[in-house]
Design a protein around this motif. Structure first.
Motif, PDB file in Angstrom:
ATOM      1  N   TRP A  61       8.277   8.734   4.081  1.00 21.30           N
ATOM      2  CA  TRP A  61       8.872   9.926   3.459  1.00 21.30           C
ATOM      3  C   TRP A  61       8.661  11.156   4.341  1.00 21.30           C
ATOM      4  O   TRP A  61       9.575  11.957   4.539  1.00 21.30           O
ATOM      5  N   ASN A  62       7.481  11.298   4.885  1.00 23.39           N
ATOM      6  CA  ASN A  62       7.173  12.435   5.752  1.00 23.39           C
ATOM      7  C   ASN A  62       7.978  12.369   7.049  1.00 23.39           C
ATOM      8  O   ASN A  62       8.575  13.365   7.472  1.00 23.39           O
ATOM      9  N   ASP A  63       8.018  11.205   7.663  1.00 25.12           N
ATOM     10  CA  ASP A  63       8.710  11.054   8.943  1.00 25.12           C
ATOM     11  C   ASP A  63      10.218  11.225   8.800  1.00 25.12           C
ATOM     12  O   ASP A  63      10.895  11.611   9.764  1.00 25.12           O
TER      13      ASP A  63
ATOM     14  N   GLY B 101       0.823  -1.198   0.000  1.00 21.05           N
ATOM     15  CA  GLY B 101       0.000   0.000   0.000  1.00 21.05           C
ATOM     16  C   GLY B 101       0.861   1.253   0.000  1.00 21.05           C
ATOM     17  O   GLY B 101       2.078   1.211   0.240  1.00 21.05           O
ATOM     18  N   SER B 102       0.209   2.377  -0.248  1.00 23.80           N
ATOM     19  CA  SER B 102       0.909   3.656  -0.372  1.00 23.80           C
ATOM     20  C   SER B 102       1.129   4.351   0.962  1.00 23.80           C
ATOM     21  O   SER B 102       2.046   5.176   1.093  1.00 23.80           O
ATOM     22  N   VAL B 103       0.293   4.072   1.948  1.00 27.67           N
ATOM     23  CA  VAL B 103       0.321   4.838   3.198  1.00 27.67           C
ATOM     24  C   VAL B 103       1.665   4.702   3.903  1.00 27.67           C
ATOM     25  O   VAL B 103       2.249   5.694   4.366  1.00 27.67           O
ATOM     26  N   ALA B 104       2.188   3.484   3.983  1.00 29.09           N
ATOM     27  CA  ALA B 104       3.471   3.279   4.659  1.00 29.09           C
ATOM     28  C   ALA B 104       4.585   4.043   3.962  1.00 29.09           C
ATOM     29  O   ALA B 104       5.485   4.586   4.614  1.00 29.09           O
ATOM     30  N   ILE B 105       4.534   4.118   2.630  1.00 29.56           N
ATOM     31  CA  ILE B 105       5.568   4.811   1.864  1.00 29.56           C
ATOM     32  C   ILE B 105       5.496   6.319   2.108  1.00 29.56           C
ATOM     33  O   ILE B 105       6.502   6.974   2.397  1.00 29.56           O
TER      34      ILE B 105
ATOM     35  N   PHE C 231      12.595   0.874  -1.565  1.00 24.40           N
ATOM     36  CA  PHE C 231      12.803   1.087  -2.993  1.00 24.40           C
ATOM     37  C   PHE C 231      11.475   0.920  -3.698  1.00 24.40           C
ATOM     38  O   PHE C 231      10.551   0.318  -3.157  1.00 24.40           O
ATOM     39  N   GLY C 232      11.401   1.415  -4.943  1.00 25.94           N
ATOM     40  CA  GLY C 232      10.196   1.270  -5.738  1.00 25.94           C
ATOM     41  C   GLY C 232      10.496   0.702  -7.103  1.00 25.94           C
ATOM     42  O   GLY C 232      11.612   0.783  -7.609  1.00 25.94           O
ATOM     43  N   GLN C 233       9.485   0.105  -7.718  1.00 26.97           N
ATOM     44  CA  GLN C 233       9.480  -0.239  -9.139  1.00 26.97           C
ATOM     45  C   GLN C 233       8.169   0.268  -9.705  1.00 26.97           C
ATOM     46  O   GLN C 233       7.393   0.905  -9.002  1.00 26.97           O
ATOM     47  N   CYS C 234       7.905   0.018 -10.972  1.00 24.47           N
ATOM     48  CA  CYS C 234       6.873   0.782 -11.677  1.00 24.47           C
ATOM     49  C   CYS C 234       5.510   0.754 -11.003  1.00 24.47           C
ATOM     50  O   CYS C 234       4.839   1.780 -10.915  1.00 24.47           O
ATOM     51  N   TRP C 235       5.071  -0.431 -10.532  1.00 26.50           N
ATOM     52  CA  TRP C 235       3.735  -0.482  -9.938  1.00 26.50           C
ATOM     53  C   TRP C 235       3.672   0.289  -8.624  1.00 26.50           C
ATOM     54  O   TRP C 235       2.621   0.817  -8.259  1.00 26.50           O
ATOM     55  N   VAL C 236       4.806   0.381  -7.908  1.00 27.04           N
ATOM     56  CA  VAL C 236       4.846   1.138  -6.657  1.00 27.04           C
ATOM     57  C   VAL C 236       4.789   2.635  -6.956  1.00 27.04           C
ATOM     58  O   VAL C 236       4.026   3.378  -6.327  1.00 27.04           O
ATOM     59  N   PHE C 237       5.602   3.094  -7.924  1.00 28.34           N
ATOM     60  CA  PHE C 237       5.548   4.494  -8.332  1.00 28.34           C
ATOM     61  C   PHE C 237       4.127   4.883  -8.746  1.00 28.34           C
ATOM     62  O   PHE C 237       3.595   5.922  -8.337  1.00 28.34           O
ATOM     63  N   ALA C 238       3.513   4.051  -9.593  1.00 23.91           N
ATOM     64  CA  ALA C 238       2.179   4.370 -10.106  1.00 23.91           C
ATOM     65  C   ALA C 238       1.141   4.402  -8.992  1.00 23.91           C
ATOM     66  O   ALA C 238       0.289   5.299  -8.943  1.00 23.91           O
ATOM     67  N   ALA C 239       1.197   3.435  -8.095  1.00 24.13           N
ATOM     68  CA  ALA C 239       0.197   3.359  -7.030  1.00 24.13           C
ATOM     69  C   ALA C 239       0.300   4.546  -6.081  1.00 24.13           C
ATOM     70  O   ALA C 239      -0.720   5.096  -5.638  1.00 24.13           O
ATOM     71  N   VAL C 240       1.518   4.965  -5.750  1.00 23.96           N
ATOM     72  CA  VAL C 240       1.692   6.127  -4.871  1.00 23.96           C
ATOM     73  C   VAL C 240       1.178   7.388  -5.551  1.00 23.96           C
ATOM     74  O   VAL C 240       0.499   8.223  -4.931  1.00 23.96           O
ATOM     75  N   ALA C 241       1.472   7.547  -6.848  1.00 20.54           N
ATOM     76  CA  ALA C 241       0.949   8.705  -7.579  1.00 20.54           C
ATOM     77  C   ALA C 241      -0.571   8.687  -7.616  1.00 20.54           C
ATOM     78  O   ALA C 241      -1.218   9.745  -7.501  1.00 20.54           O
TER      79      ALA C 241
END
Length: 693
Positions: free
Chosen positions: A269-271, A261-265, A279-289
């Motif tokens: 980043w905020n903390d 999920g995106s919330v932990a990422i 680290f991220g790959q394409c599906w992680v980048f897309a899901a966070v966006a």
């Protein structure tokens, strides 16, 4: 009331209270999931507040104006400071109206412009007599509004608004075109503090850091905002969220496939003070966006393109160069990913000529630079389909991802470079997204291109690629076909049949080279697991010869990981005419499913159990086993269970107890990892009932 100073304006004590009616307003603006205690509203839609006097004397509504300010240096000229006389339209179609007034109690209705800047606002009341008195009423956050017809993100379909703005859970498609797999994802755009993280992300983009006044002026434009988010989700050029890594080691960070999920990422980043998350790959980048844009109010969905081309030199052609064994020599940097994930966001494109509103491609995965930074889009899907590569943004790159031709070359030992094959229908297959309102896959390939091989599709490719029209290849006398299963269960042997076809009338004497390679999902070779050579195979004229071989699972077991393919390549060469032929086959290695059984009916605030079932498919024991369970409204945070060993072919059953805390549709997600078997996923959809009477 709060006492503060801002420039030369004094914020004074007031003899009345302000009720921002946060819960009522947020419910009407569909932001109640974010907060009941902070005012969060959408542009183009009115909200209400109540002023209650402590005394008999109340401010005359004819002598005051309402002031709404956003940004570090609010300006009426730039539209970041709005002054509203009561009961009359202000600039940019903002409006403030006295709904009722009893002398000591006044109800105000404020309606932001449908083109207002989004973000955090201060709301104050000012005298009209030229003095500097400024009474702070409170703060509110303004978002895009896909329910408002005048908003540039208006989406005229309630089911789609619920799916692409309000749904906090989704499905992302991975795998390969012949073996599509799904993984659950928790977007969590309404989770605690995520809206604040999204606002912080905007304030940390390079343009805002260099000149915040200019940046805030453009925050009314979803084209600008979405392009900014595309850049900020990766950390290549700025204080962005994610660092990409496409191969081991992943030391010091989280393996991309371990995110659910995106919330932990976003929280990490905020903390970490806006330092990149690994680290991220394409599906992680897309899901966070997707999370960020849904949170800001822009309808967004995650899209997967199978056999996705990465055109590194912008020639709309993917060139692959192999040696005489079929080993990839790297070529000019082009590649074909077995899948690639991006997002689409819905918006009007007022910066373009008419006809390109609607879904826009955005890709936060850092692949190629756009205007000097790693971002991509927004590119209108309609323009991609028609091949209008001169429009902005980044349409040639997206067009190549879905419709480039693949050209295969053989680099011979004598220095010759021979064009072996031109494939016009391989790239851009089964373009997929979660179906609106349902948990299954929708194929949207037709949105991106005309039917593969049709006259329209070929004409558009030819028109878009005037520089690189291919000379048609002559019919070949020698052909090679590699046949194997499209997919195999992890732990199975690979059976291969190679057919050499002689389409001439003379006998050929062929040497056959065969290799099998582990391929990363981004098209890069990771490890060669098999190599075989066969000399002087006699193939009679107009006949076929077959070569059968097997690759045992032990050859690949130590190398296969998340999303890896096994590429089988056979290259035959006639020793008389020196004619060559190449055949390839990609096969997927499929992890087992995690079966989840609910032991009872999910009821709000009532404990229940689920059983998690996994069978080890391998012929060896699994060690260092970890089951990770997540579920919005089902489990707080993450629940992990560690198991020392799961024997060969053993079935393990675990029971999990949890208490649903939110009613409605919910998703229980389970991830399994071990030293030898990673990224095994499972999820269970359920509907949590309210209290039973």
């Amino acid at each position: 009331m709060e006492r503060a100073a801002r420039g030369s304006v004094r914020v004074l004590e007031m003899n009345f209270t302000v009720d921002l009616q946060c819960e009522k307003n947020n419910h009407e603006h569909k932001t109640i999931e974010i907060s009941t205690e902070r005012l969060i509203v959408r542009r183009g839609q009115p909200f209400h507040l109540i002023l209650q006097s402590y005394s008999d004397q109340f401010i005359d509504n004819g002598t005051v104006v309402i002031c709404a300010e956003t940004g570090p240096k609010p300006s009426t000229a730039f539209g970041t400071k709005i002054l509203l006389e009561l009961n009359s339209y202000g600039v940019n179609l903002w409006k403030a109206v006295v709904v009722s007034s009893t002398g000591t109690r006044m109800t105000l209705q404020i309606c932001p412009s449908p083109n207002a800047k989004i973000g955090k606002y201060k709301l104050s009341l000012q005298r009209m007599m030229g003095n500097d008195e400024n009474y702070l009423l409170g703060e509110f956050i303004l978002l895009f509004n896909p329910w408002c017809k005048e908003d540039t993100v208006f989406l005229d379909n309630e089911q789609q608004r619920q799916e692409y703005v309000m749904n906090e859970e989704g499905i992302i498609y991975t795998g390969s075109s012949h073996c599509i797999q799904s993984r659950a994802w928790y977007f969590g755009q309404f989770a605690d503090n995520i809206l604040d993280v999204c606002l912080k992300l905007m304030d940390n983009n390079n343009k805002c850091l260099s000149c915040p006044e200019k940046d805030y002026v453009r925050r009314n434009d979803p084209t600008y905002i979405s392009r900014m988010v595309s850049a900020m989700v990766n950390s290549c050029d700025d204080k962005g969220i994610l660092e990409g890594r496409w191969s081991a080691p992943y030391c010091g960070g989280t393996c991309p496939w371990n995110w659910n999920g995106s919330v932990a990422i976003l929280t990490e980043w905020n903390d970490r003070g806006c330092k990149k998350v690994q680290f991220g790959q394409c599906w992680v980048f897309a899901a966070v966006a997707c999370t960020v844009l849904r949170c800001l109010g822009i309808p967004t969905r995650v899209v997967t393109n199978f056999n996705s081309a990465h055109d590194s030199n912008g020639n709309l052609t993917i060139d692959k160069v192999c040696d005489e064994y079929g080993r990839d020599l790297g070529g000019p940097g082009d590649s074909i990913w077995n899948f690639h994930v991006w997002i689409e966001s819905w918006m009007a494109r007022n910066d373009l000529v008419a006809g390109y509103d609607g879904w826009q491609v955005l890709d936060p995965t850092p692949q190629e630079k756009s205007e000097g930074i790693y971002c991509c889009g927004p590119a209108p899907v309609k323009a991609v389909k028609e091949g209008f590569v001169d429009l902005k943004f980044d349409i040639p790159f997206v067009f190549a991802e879905v419709n480039a031709d693949q050209v295969t070359w053989i680099q011979c030992r004598d220095g010759r470079k021979e064009k072996m094959h031109v494939e016009t229908q391989h790239v851009g297959q089964n373009i997929s997204t979660k179906r609106c309102g349902r948990p299954d896959r929708e194929d949207i390939t037709d949105n991106y291109k005309y039917r593969e091989g049709s006259f329209q599709e070929r004409a558009i490719v030819s028109e878009a690629d005037l520089r690189n029209r291919h000379t048609p290849l002559q019919p070949r006398k020698l052909l090679v076909n590699v046949k194997a299963e499209e997919s195999i269960p992890n732990g199975s042997d690979i059976n291969v049949c190679i057919t050499i076809s002689n389409n001439s009338s003379t006998t050929m004497f062929c040497n056959l080279n065969f290799i099998a390679q582990i391929m990363n999902y981004n098209g890069r070779s990771l490890h060669q697991i098999a190599e075989k050579h066969f000399d002087k195979i006699v193939v009679q004229g107009n006949r076929d010869e077959k070569v059968v071989l097997q690759i045992p699972c032990s050859d690949y077991a130590d190398y296969i990981e998340n999303h890896h393919l096994i590429k089988l390549t056979a290259l035959a060469n006639d020793s008389v005419t020196h004619t060559s032929a190449l055949g390839t086959k990609d096969l997927s290695v499929i992890n087992p499913d995690i079966d989840i059984q609910l032991l009872g009916t999910p009821i709000l605030n009532r404990p229940m159990k689920a059983e998690i079932i996994l069978t080890n498919p391998l012929r060896i024991s699994l060690y260092q086993c970890v089951f990770t369970v997540e579920g919005l409204g089902l489990i707080h945070g993450m629940h992990q269970t560690r198991v020392h060993e799961i024997g060969p072919k053993q079935t393990l059953r675990l029971q999990l107890e949890f208490t649903p805390t939110k009613p409605g549709p919910r998703k229980l997600m389970v991830d399994f990892d071990s030293a030898k078997l990673k990224d095994v996923k499972g999820f269970k959809n359920m509907t949590v009932q309210g209290y039973l009477m």
